[in-house]
Design a protein around this motif. Structure first.
Motif: not given
Lengths: 110, 124
Positions: A66-92
């Protein structure tokens, strides 16, 4: 309090990296280091994968970051795998002492 | 290991009150560092935070999402170590899976343990 803005969908091929953005305001995402991310499979309980913007709970793969720049946060998934197929939610956390989720992003592995 | 066990009806009539409980084991609802939250999930809105209760400096506090203020109550029961949700004047738009979740002392605003979820349908 409006929901944080996430792209509805992001896709990538196995092995690739993808990034999901989460845009808010200076009253939530940009306010304090209180942004978290959740992975959610249909019919299952959401799982915490990032807390306090960049931290991973014990047992979560280091392919998630995870990272953030200003008012935008980001989630990075590296080495994407089939098991990563899902919904992703941020929360603040917000200045109103409430919490707000993003609208969610469906990740598809091509 | 913390466990949250939810209970409550799966069907509520319109204009009635949705009531759910979340029994806590492995932690205390009076934990002076945790917060106890209610969150719901629906296909149309995704995850939605409803509110929380927590114990600080010898008193109980609650915070509610703006959109639910006036018709929501979240309260602790220290004798049974559980948290309750009451949502009044429900409409079909309140149909969702409802979760309780803990925000632990060691994290800031992150939910590490969740209840199993209760699917609630609002219909006559």
């Amino acid at each position: 309090q409006s929901a944080l803005t996430q792209p509805a969908s992001v896709s990538g091929s196995p092995g690739q990296s993808i990034t999901i953005s989460c845009t808010g305001t200076s009253s939530d995402v940009g306010y304090q280091n209180q942004v978290s991310w959740y992975q959610h499979f249909p019919g299952k309980v959401p799982k915490l994968i990032i807390y306090e913007v960049t931290n991973r709970p014990s047992g979560v793969s280091d392919r998630f970051s995870g990272s953030r720049s200003g008012n935008t946060a980001s989630l990075t998934i590296s080495g994407l795998q089939t098991e990563d197929e899902a919904h992703y939610y941020c929360c603040s956390y917000t200045t109103g002492s409430t919490l707000v989720f993003g609208g969610g992003t469906k990740v598809t592995v091509l | 290991q913390v466990q949250l066990q939810q209970s409550g009806p799966g069907l509520v009539r319109p204009s009635q009150t949705l009531s759910l409980t979340c029994a806590i084991s492995g932690d205390s609802v009076s934990n002076n560092g945790a917060t106890w939250n209610w969150i719901r999930q629906s296909p149309s809105r995704g995850l939605e935070w409803l509110g929380r209760t927590y114990y600080r400096k010898s008193r109980w506090l609650t915070d509610y999402a703006v959109s639910f203020r006036g018709r929501i109550i979240i309260s602790p029961d220290t004798s049974r170590n559980l948290v309750s949700l009451h949502l009044n004047y429900v409409t079909p738009d309140d149909t969702a899976v409802y979760y309780c979740a803990r925000d632990p002392p060691m994290f800031w605003s992150a939910f590490d343990f969740w209840g199993q979820g209760t699917k609630v349908t609002v219909s006559s």
